[in-house]
Design a protein around this motif. Structure first.
Motif, mmCIF file in Angstrom:
data_model
loop_
_atom_site.group_PDB
_atom_site.id
_atom_site.type_symbol
_atom_site.label_atom_id
_atom_site.label_comp_id
_atom_site.label_asym_id
_atom_site.label_seq_id
_atom_site.Cartn_x
_atom_site.Cartn_y
_atom_site.Cartn_z
ATOM 1 N N ASP A 186 44.219 20.458 28.198
ATOM 2 C CA ASP A 186 43.242 21.143 29.061
ATOM 3 C C ASP A 186 43.290 22.665 28.926
ATOM 4 O OD1 ASP A 186 42.180 18.845 30.107
ATOM 5 O OD2 ASP A 186 43.484 18.809 31.859
ATOM 6 N N ARG A 187 43.571 23.138 27.731
ATOM 7 C CA ARG A 187 43.687 24.596 27.543
ATOM 8 C C ARG A 187 42.429 25.330 27.993
ATOM 9 N NH1 ARG A 187 45.036 27.652 21.801
ATOM 10 N NH2 ARG A 187 44.005 29.624 22.285
ATOM 11 N N GLU A 188 41.274 24.787 27.645
ATOM 12 C CA GLU A 188 40.010 25.458 28.010
ATOM 13 C C GLU A 188 39.861 25.557 29.525
ATOM 14 O OE1 GLU A 188 36.353 24.816 29.879
ATOM 15 O OE2 GLU A 188 37.159 23.042 28.900
ATOM 16 N N LEU A 189 40.243 24.500 30.260
ATOM 17 C CA LEU A 189 40.167 24.537 31.723
ATOM 18 C C LEU A 189 41.155 25.549 32.300
ATOM 19 C CD1 LEU A 189 39.890 20.768 32.767
ATOM 20 C CD2 LEU A 189 38.106 22.516 32.909
ATOM 21 N N ILE A 190 42.347 25.625 31.716
ATOM 22 C CA ILE A 190 43.345 26.584 32.197
ATOM 23 C C ILE A 190 42.844 28.005 32.003
ATOM 24 C CG2 ILE A 190 45.686 27.465 31.795
ATOM 25 C CD1 ILE A 190 46.441 24.594 30.948
ATOM 26 N N GLU A 191 42.244 28.280 30.848
ATOM 27 C CA GLU A 191 41.715 29.620 30.599
ATOM 28 C C GLU A 191 40.568 29.939 31.559
ATOM 29 O OE1 GLU A 191 40.822 29.398 26.428
ATOM 30 O OE2 GLU A 191 42.754 30.301 25.884
ATOM 31 N N ARG A 192 39.745 28.921 31.844
ATOM 32 C CA ARG A 192 38.642 29.136 32.777
ATOM 33 C C ARG A 192 39.175 29.450 34.175
ATOM 34 N NH1 ARG A 192 34.078 24.627 33.162
ATOM 35 N NH2 ARG A 192 35.148 24.038 31.243
ATOM 36 N N ALA A 193 40.187 28.705 34.606
ATOM 37 C CA ALA A 193 40.795 28.955 35.915
ATOM 38 C C ALA A 193 41.417 30.342 35.960
ATOM 39 C CB ALA A 193 41.857 27.893 36.202
ATOM 40 N N ARG A 194 42.090 30.717 34.898
ATOM 41 C CA ARG A 194 42.727 32.039 34.846
ATOM 42 C C ARG A 194 41.693 33.147 34.981
ATOM 43 N NH1 ARG A 194 44.579 35.406 30.319
ATOM 44 N NH2 ARG A 194 46.481 36.519 30.920
ATOM 45 N N ASN A 195 40.589 33.014 34.261
ATOM 46 C CA ASN A 195 39.553 34.045 34.320
ATOM 47 C C ASN A 195 38.889 34.088 35.692
ATOM 48 O OD1 ASN A 195 40.065 34.713 31.652
ATOM 49 N ND2 ASN A 195 38.485 33.344 30.840
ATOM 50 N N LEU A 196 38.611 32.921 36.279
ATOM 51 C CA LEU A 196 38.005 32.873 37.614
ATOM 52 C C LEU A 196 38.870 33.591 38.639
ATOM 53 C CD1 LEU A 196 36.635 29.234 38.043
ATOM 54 C CD2 LEU A 196 35.316 31.336 38.300
ATOM 55 N N VAL A 197 40.157 33.306 38.620
ATOM 56 C CA VAL A 197 41.070 33.897 39.598
ATOM 57 C C VAL A 197 41.221 35.395 39.353
ATOM 58 C CG1 VAL A 197 43.473 33.919 40.373
ATOM 59 C CG2 VAL A 197 42.286 31.747 40.049
ATOM 60 N N ALA A 198 41.306 35.789 38.090
ATOM 61 C CA ALA A 198 41.441 37.218 37.782
ATOM 62 C C ALA A 198 40.236 38.001 38.286
ATOM 63 C CB ALA A 198 41.615 37.401 36.277
ATOM 64 N N GLU A 199 39.042 37.452 38.058
ATOM 65 C CA GLU A 199 37.826 38.121 38.546
ATOM 66 C C GLU A 199 37.826 38.210 40.066
ATOM 67 O OE1 GLU A 199 34.634 35.863 36.953
ATOM 68 O OE2 GLU A 199 35.053 36.416 34.849
ATOM 69 N N HIS A 200 38.256 37.125 40.714
ATOM 70 C CA HIS A 200 38.287 37.104 42.179
ATOM 71 C C HIS A 200 39.274 38.133 42.727
ATOM 72 C CE1 HIS A 200 38.804 35.822 46.283
ATOM 73 N NE2 HIS A 200 40.060 35.469 46.050
ATOM 74 N N LEU A 201 40.472 38.193 42.176
ATOM 75 C CA LEU A 201 41.481 39.129 42.681
ATOM 76 C C LEU A 201 41.095 40.571 42.386
ATOM 77 C CD1 LEU A 201 44.833 37.291 41.864
ATOM 78 C CD2 LEU A 201 43.622 37.415 44.032
ATOM 79 N N ASN A 202 40.414 40.810 41.281
ATOM 80 C CA ASN A 202 39.968 42.174 40.975
ATOM 81 C C ASN A 202 38.893 42.642 41.950
ATOM 82 O OD1 ASN A 202 41.694 42.519 38.810
ATOM 83 N ND2 ASN A 202 40.229 41.737 37.310
ATOM 84 N N ARG A 203 38.108 41.686 42.459
ATOM 85 C CA ARG A 203 37.086 42.035 43.457
ATOM 86 C C ARG A 203 37.681 42.193 44.845
ATOM 87 N NH1 ARG A 203 34.203 37.689 41.000
ATOM 88 N NH2 ARG A 203 34.713 36.415 42.823
ATOM 89 N N SER A 204 38.812 41.560 45.074
ATOM 90 C CA SER A 204 39.398 41.526 46.409
ATOM 91 C C SER A 204 39.910 42.897 46.814
ATOM 92 C CB SER A 204 40.542 40.504 46.446
ATOM 93 O OG SER A 204 41.228 40.588 47.670
ATOM 94 N N LYS A 205 39.565 43.321 48.033
ATOM 95 C CA LYS A 205 40.024 44.618 48.536
ATOM 96 C C LYS A 205 41.527 44.614 48.763
ATOM 97 C CE LYS A 205 35.681 45.795 50.813
ATOM 98 N NZ LYS A 205 35.017 46.127 52.096
ATOM 99 N N LYS A 206 42.071 43.428 49.013
ATOM 100 C CA LYS A 206 43.500 43.326 49.300
ATOM 101 C C LYS A 206 44.332 43.865 48.154
ATOM 102 C CE LYS A 206 47.077 39.968 50.554
ATOM 103 N NZ LYS A 206 47.364 38.553 50.845
ATOM 104 N N PHE A 207 43.825 43.656 46.926
ATOM 105 C CA PHE A 207 44.599 44.106 45.778
ATOM 106 C C PHE A 207 43.859 45.214 45.024
ATOM 107 C CE2 PHE A 207 47.694 40.952 46.374
ATOM 108 C CZ PHE A 207 47.065 39.779 46.694
ATOM 109 N N GLY A 208 42.860 45.778 45.632
ATOM 110 C CA GLY A 208 42.052 46.757 44.935
ATOM 111 C C GLY A 208 42.739 48.090 44.753
#
Length: 703
Positions: free
Chosen positions: A681-703
């Motif tokens: 499931d490498r493709e799914l893992i990479e997709r999950a990684r990118n989704l979470v990275a985008e979310h955390l970069n948008r998050s003010k908590k870690f901005g």
């Protein structure tokens, strides 16, 4: 900073807990028809809540829209059939100690005999006249016979739409729990609670992200290729088409990977937000004379990696967290030495942890030879040997080592409770795959956010790099130093050993040295598996007059050190060993490795063992003597014979063994996935990684 305990939650995360989702945490005993006995049976399957039950993954599926007549069954081919029981009986023999229970089915075409050996309790589950579904492989056609088949009795008077004329899920069971009863329970539970299943991370829009750009709906799929979590769980249990089951698995696997990535990346973001990196860039006053005394230049790959490390360690923004990958013999230790010198130049202490005392001792000898001419003190701390000055801090068990810009090398002794190192600037962990995530964190916590360099000569498959090491940046040394001889690998049967010994004597006569590796220390009585303690005398006679030494994990430390020192000094020509020499042993004059019972070793372990040769200018030879009887063993040996590329071998090892056996769940720190497949499931893992990275970069908590 203590790492969070990573655990995949059932159907909802605490962050999205509502009254509706809380219902999924109700005990299974709250469900209609689940009394104390059934609840105990479900508990043996680790099904404690409604959510657990709904995520009980079927082991396989039977397409009961199409099943074979008994006369159509083929020898050795698994299939589903059905018929009525026309006779049954239990036969005991050998004084009642052995038994066989048999039922005979008839579907109008012919009869089928189903037998269970030494399971007399099966008698109570069947009666003459029962209509029974059977799944299994016939072992005989005269008469047609299946031993220990999977069966399900079709009971009259109940809605059979989920049991026959459909794609029926077949679940893992436990003794006393009928397949039909469990399927009915999950059907009723899903009907009642499907509306309670919500998307755990609405802001990530997982259902939409599940569909790749340009992806089309799978052929023969009964549902949308972008299912919600609730729809995916429905598809998992009661698919309209067989392809629905894979769509459902992948959708639920994506949720698991997202939760894992949230834990990994949040930990990294918190470190970035709360920890400031120590200034360990150095000033080159030690590195320049060190490189000059080496007598050889660094490769382009080593130089590139060193630039990455210096940038991380001198930025002063956040502590370095980096994984250094490089195949066996690629020069990782020299890079680690330069990294250590940067911290030492900056006035900080350095700790290096190795998995074995042999490797720690070798590092100690190498680093003393390299660093003491530079005026740097090197200390050793293992369970059996201490060269450092340990000062008690007044408590009964705690101790503190106070060094002044020194390198401390050790084994697990470095992470013992109460042991600490003042002014720790850099932690280096060699052969990380031998340690767990928790041990890594324990050593890092010995200082105040020191830099961390993790090294491994076992290349990490991409999928594991995104999970197990997902909180680390990755550097790769992807070339070997020039001037190395070739390594040739051969697989030979045991009857070729006389020729193999003649070849080894020939190489010893040319002045070379050799390793002979066996899988066991002592004889375990296992046919065909040799042990070092039994082979020493035979080997001494076989290779006379060349001196033979022996090393294994049960020898006293002093004896191991003496043997290894004599081998390095060329006083011992042949080293008889177990896999204790798997990592770190570096003798450039050793050019032959014979591994007996090679089928007993894993692929990565064989590659590591082979890495002990090929470290000098002469060609080297790895001979794998094996009695490979299984397809898996034959494939492992074929891969070794055809390639020396550690990265390719790592990917093949992951495919062959899977991450559970490759790493060990407790060792790896990874959760136990219900649906995710790290090998595929490498493709799914990479997709999950990118989704979470985008979310955390948008998050003010870690901005």
């Amino acid at each position: 900073m203590s790492p969070p305990k990573i655990k995949i939650s059932p159907l909802a995360t605490p962050a999205c807990e509502t009254e509706a989702t809380a219902a999924l945490r109700r005990p299974v005993s709250s469900l209609w028809g689940v009394g104390s006995e059934r609840a105990a049976q479900l508990a043996r399957l680790e099904l404690f809540t409604v959510g657990d039950l709904l995520l009980h993954r079927p082991r396989r599926y039977e397409d009961r829209r199409h099943f074979l007549a008994i006369k159509e069954l083929q020898l050795g081919v698994a299939a589903t059939t059905r018929g009525k029981i026309v006779a049954l009986g239990l036969k005991r023999y050998r004084g009642g100690q052995k038994s066989v229970f048999e039922i005979i089915l008839d579907d109008g075409t012919t009869r089928l005999h189903c037998r269970w050996w030494n399971l007399p309790f099966m008698e109570k589950y069947f009666a003459v006249g029962d209509d029974v579904f059977v799944f299994g492989k016939p072992i005989s056609l005269k008469p047609r016979t299946i031993d220990h088949p999977e069966t399900e009795v079709m009971e009259g008077g109940e809605d059979s739409s989920i049991h026959i004329n459909c794609i029926a899920p077949i679940y893992p069971l436990t003794e006393g729990l009928p397949q039909r009863w469990l399927r009915s329970l999950i059907w009723r539970t899903l009907a009642k609670y499907e509306a309670n299943i919500v998307e755990p991370w609405t802001e990530l829009n997982v259902a939409a992200a599940f569909k790749l750009r340009g992806q089309t709906q799978p052929e023969g799929c009964g549902y949308d290729a972008q299912p919600t979590r609730a729809k995916a769980i429905h598809m998992l249990h009661f698919p309209q088409e067989l392809n629905d089951t894979e769509v459902a698995r992948r959708r639920l696997a994506l949720d698991e990977f997202i939760e894992l990535q949230l834990a990994i990346q949040t930990r990294r973001k918190n470190l970035q937000a709360n920890a400031r990196g120590l200034p360990c860039g150095g000033d080159n006053r030690l590195i320049k004379p060190f490189l000059k005394q080496l007598g050889f230049g660094l490769t382009t790959a080593q130089t590139k990696v060193l630039r990455e490390l210096r940038k991380d360690m001198s930025a002063g923004v956040q502590p370095m967290r980096r994984l250094l990958q490089g195949d066996v013999g690629s020069g990782k230790t020299v890079v680690a030495a330069c990294c250590a010198l940067m911290a030492l130049e900056s006035g900080f202490n350095v700790a290096l942890m190795a998995p074995t005392e042999i490797l720690a001792e070798q590092h100690y000898q190498n680093f003393r030879r390299w660093f003491e001419p530079l005026g740097v003190r090197v200390e050793l701390q293992t369970g059996n040997k201490k060269t450092s000055n340990i000062q008690s801090d007044g408590t009964h068990h705690a101790s503190r080592i106070t060094l002044h810009a020194s390198l401390l090398i050790g084994t697990h002794a470095l992470i013992e409770s109460g042991f600490s190192i003042d002014n720790l600037g850099l932690v280096i962990i060699d052969e990380q795959h031998k340690f767990g995530v928790t041990q890594r964190e324990q050593l890092v916590r010995k200082g105040r956010y020191p830099h961390l360099l993790v090294m491994t000569a076992t290349p990490i498959p991409r999928t594991l790099g995104l999970t197990l090491y997902g909180d680390l940046d990755v550097s790769v040394i992807d070339e070997l130093p020039p001037g190395r001889g070739r390594i040739k690998t051969f697989v030979r049967a045991a009857d070729k050993l006389p020729k193999v010994w003649a070849f080894i004597r020939e190489k010893l006569g040319e002045g070379r040295q050799a390793y002979v590796v066996y899988p066991r220390v002592e004889d375990t009585g296992r046919l065909g598996v040799k042990a070092v303690t039994l082979e020493l005398e035979k080997l001494q006679k076989e290779l006379s007059p060349y001196p033979v030494g022996m090393v294994h994990g049960r020898l006293k430390v002093q004896e191991k050190e003496r043997v290894m020192a004599d081998f390095r000094a060329d006083k011992i020509k042949v080293l008889l060993a177990t896999s204790v020499i798997e990592v770190g042993v570096d003798v450039s004059n050793a050019t032959v490795m014979l591994i007996e019972s090679a089928e007993q070793f894993g692929l990565a372990q064989l590659h590591q063992l082979r890495g002990r040769i090929g470290r000098g200018a002469h060609d080297s030879y790895c001979i794998l003597v094996a009695a490979a009887k299984t397809d898996d063993a034959k494939e492992r040996l074929r891969v070794l014979e055809e390639t020396i590329d550690g990265f390719q071998i790592a990917e093949e090892d992951l495919k062959l063994r899977g991450p559970g056996e490759l790493l060990g769940q407790q060792q790896s720190g990874l959760p136990r996935f219900r649906f995710g497949d790290l090998a595929g499931d490498r493709e799914l893992i990479e997709r999950a990684r990118n989704l979470v990275a985008e979310h955390l970069n948008r998050s003010k908590k870690f901005g």
